[in-house]
Enzyme design. Structure first.
Site, PDB file in Angstrom:
ATOM      1  N   ASP A 200       0.828  -1.266  -0.004  1.00 22.15           N
ATOM      2  CA  ASP A 200       0.032   0.096   0.110  1.00 22.15           C
ATOM      3  C   ASP A 200       0.878   1.068  -0.080  1.00 22.15           C
ATOM      4  O   ASP A 200       1.493   1.554   0.998  1.00 22.15           O
ATOM      5  CB  ASP A 200      -0.850   0.030   1.234  1.00 22.15           C
ATOM      6  CG  ASP A 200      -1.863   1.214   1.256  1.00 22.15           C
ATOM      7  OD1 ASP A 200      -1.488   2.289   0.767  1.00 22.15           O
ATOM      8  OD2 ASP A 200      -2.972   0.950   1.544  1.00 22.15           O
ATOM      9  N   HIS A 201       1.016   1.800  -1.070  1.00 22.47           N
ATOM     10  CA  HIS A 201       2.017   2.824  -1.069  1.00 22.47           C
ATOM     11  C   HIS A 201       2.019   3.924  -0.096  1.00 22.47           C
ATOM     12  O   HIS A 201       2.963   4.902  -0.088  1.00 22.47           O
ATOM     13  CB  HIS A 201       2.456   3.425  -2.372  1.00 22.47           C
ATOM     14  CG  HIS A 201       1.363   4.303  -2.947  1.00 22.47           C
ATOM     15  ND1 HIS A 201      -0.015   4.075  -3.534  1.00 22.47           N
ATOM     16  CD2 HIS A 201       1.538   5.651  -3.271  1.00 22.47           C
ATOM     17  CE1 HIS A 201      -0.608   5.251  -4.036  1.00 22.47           C
ATOM     18  NE2 HIS A 201       0.192   6.247  -3.657  1.00 22.47           N
ATOM     19  N   HIS A 263      -5.798   2.818   1.378  1.00 21.28           N
ATOM     20  CA  HIS A 263      -5.031   3.893   1.810  1.00 21.28           C
ATOM     21  C   HIS A 263      -5.581   4.801   2.847  1.00 21.28           C
ATOM     22  O   HIS A 263      -4.910   5.209   3.815  1.00 21.28           O
ATOM     23  CB  HIS A 263      -4.839   5.129   0.475  1.00 21.28           C
ATOM     24  CG  HIS A 263      -4.100   4.564  -0.682  1.00 21.28           C
ATOM     25  ND1 HIS A 263      -3.258   3.398  -0.651  1.00 21.28           N
ATOM     26  CD2 HIS A 263      -4.572   4.618  -1.915  1.00 21.28           C
ATOM     27  CE1 HIS A 263      -3.043   3.213  -1.902  1.00 21.28           C
ATOM     28  NE2 HIS A 263      -3.555   4.087  -2.694  1.00 21.28           N
TER      29      HIS A 263
END
Ligand code: BG6
Length: 513
Positions: A200-201, A263
């Site tokens: 999950d960046h 996010h």
């Protein structure tokens, strides 16, 4: 392109030590001709290579369906790196050496013969590098994840006696709880949980990680960080862009699956979690899981009160979602969501967490605003319009990373008039513009190091679907009517109505509104 400045030297030294500890590795990218590889992965690898933060030596093998020669592949990558890397080829001056480590293999993702060729190629690279370490990276459309994993297992590539094997899996991980459970089951048949890195960046963003340091390395905020002092928490992840060329994917996903399940819920967990007993993957993820377990499930009859779903539609010739390429002309897909959630535990009982995310909003901004309770009694005369806002603490994640604390002060001069002012900490001026590593840089290094702290565990993923699914199901059944909003606004006015029912307006801290 702003001039690149190095990372602060202490950080760089520490990162170099980490890199030195990593053994040579082959990185295998599935989906190598895709957008993510061009825009994020290879630019991040280039910057890391320039800063000597990659294990030495390393090789990258790109796999995709299209027939490409190594040379064509490298040319494609260069354009992506030039446009997107924090350190460009011109600034680094080592392009040929870097590109020389890349090769390409056309592949049928479900074709066993392709995996035999892959196996031979990996054996060859292992000999060249003197290392059997392999990081597989799935940057393909999610529909082929299960096939790839199964074939890697069948070809005996998922384990090796003389080296480690890890797999990074991009989001979306499933499209609901059932599909995420099924995917976890399929992946676990081939890889152990400690080999799996679900990315999950947002967790790779410096300011997101800073939330942990801010909360757990400072004694002054934590005593206030609970229901006794906090009135409400507002989390915004707003984008000013539309769906671009990803209409086909997005129309199936929508904002709940694309942004909220991953996010935005990650931001909520980091904001709400208890202090972990140690900074390691298990301790950290255990605490995150407890928060997700405590998030109260929205009941079908509550969906309309607890959520707003919107879609951008311009009345004056601007962008309209239903006219985007790949989008169904009568699409009901939400490009905006606002939710009200509760975390049922001792710390947060009764404190609403308002979350919102959407495309084509007024500006690109991600922030967490903690709104504190008002003073119990205000003794000053009300010689101004309305009442002063309560204190807020804003954690600004992007684009202007920093922290802001708002409080009320006396206006200088006669009388006792008050004003609200901000105490501002701005990361940019502290560490230098362009010095903050990109999220993918950090996460790639972590995966190469075997540090899964900033990756999602299987239970975390499933619990976040458990939160999102009832809302998505309610929407599918028509609860919370689709509200249209004009591009360039903060979304549908129904959001203001949802907050007004609670006597609130959306608190912002990192933007002027
Ligand atoms: C991705 C979503 O995960 O995050 C995109 O799929 C979105 O739709 C992107 O645009 C936003 O990331 P960032 O880092 O630009 O906030």
């Amino acid at each position: 392109m702003p001039e690149s400045r190095p990372l602060p030297s202490a950080v760089l030294q520490q990162e170099k030590r980490r890199a030195a500890a990593a053994k040579p590795v082959t990185i295998v990218i599935f989906g190598a001709s895709g957008d993510l590889t061009q825009r994020k992965l290879v630019p991040a690898l280039h910057t890391l290579a320039c800063e000597n933060l990659l294990p030495q030596p390393f090789a990258v093998l790109g796999l995709a369906r299209s027939p490409l020669s190594d040379e064509e592949f490298r040319r494609q990558l260069k354009a992506g790196v030039e446009a997107n890397a924090r350190i460009t080829p011109a600034q680094c001056g080592r392009w040929d050496e870097f590109a020389g480590r890349f090769s390409y293999l056309p592949i049928g993702y479900d074709d066993p013969a392709s995996y035999e060729i892959l196996s031979e190629r990996l054996a060859q690279l292992a000999q060249e590098l003197r290392s059997h370490n392999v990081l597989f990276y799935l940057a393909t459309p999610p529909q082929v994840y299960a096939d790839i994993v199964e074939r890697l297992g069948a070809a005996g590539l998922a384990q090796h006696d003389e080296g480690w094997r890890r797999i990074v899996i991009e989001k979306p991980f499933g499209h609901d709880l059932a599909s995420a459970q099924e995917l976890n089951r399929q992946v676990h048949q081939v890889f152990n949980e400690d080999q799996i890195y679900r990315i999950d960046h947002y967790l790779g963003k410096e300011t997101v990680q800073n939330l942990l340091v801010f909360r757990f390395a400072n004694a002054i905020f934590e005593p206030l960080w609970n229901r006794n002092y906090v009135d409400a928490v507002f989390i915004t992840v707003a984008e000013s862009v539309g769906v671009g060329r990803r209409g086909g994917y997005y129309d199936q996903a929508g904002v709940l699956r694309d942004m909220i399940q991953n996010h935005v819920l990650q931001l909520l967990t980091l904001t709400a979690m208890e202090p972990p007993v140690a900074f390691n993957a298990t301790a950290l993820r255990n605490e995150k899981v407890k928060v997700l377990e405590a998030v109260r499930e929205v009941q079908p009859y509550e969906v309309a009160q607890m959520s707003v779903r919107g879609q951008y539609r311009s009345r004056n010739g601007g962008p309209t979602y239903r006219q985007e390429e790949g989008v169904r002309p009568n699409s009901q897909t939400a490009t905006f969501a606002a939710l009200k959630l509760y975390v049922d535990n001792w710390r947060w009982q009764g404190v609403p967490f308002y979350l919102r995310s959407g495309k084509m909003l007024r500006t690109k901004i991600s922030e967490i605003v903690v709104r504190f309770k008002r003073v119990p009694y205000l003794m000053f005369p009300k010689d101004y319009e309305g009442i002063r806002p309560p204190n807020t603490l804003s954690l600004c994640i992007q684009p202007d990373e920093g922290i802001r604390l708002s409080f009320n002060l006396k206006v200088p001069g006669a009388g006792m008039r008050t004003q609200t002012v901000n105490m501002v900490f701005d990361y940019g001026t502290h560490v230098g513009e362009n010095a903050l590593p990109d999220a993918y840089e950090r996460l790639l290094v972590d995966a190469l190091q075997g540090d899964a702290s900033l990756f999602a565990r299987s239970d975390e993923i499933e619990l976040s679907w458990r939160i999102v699914d009832p809302i998505q199901e309610g929407w599918n059944e028509g609860a919370a009517p689709l509200a249209f909003y004009e591009p360039g606004t903060w979304g549908p006015r129904e959001v203001d109505e949802m907050l007004a029912r609670d006597g609130l307006v959306w608190a912002t801290g990192c933007t002027d509104g």
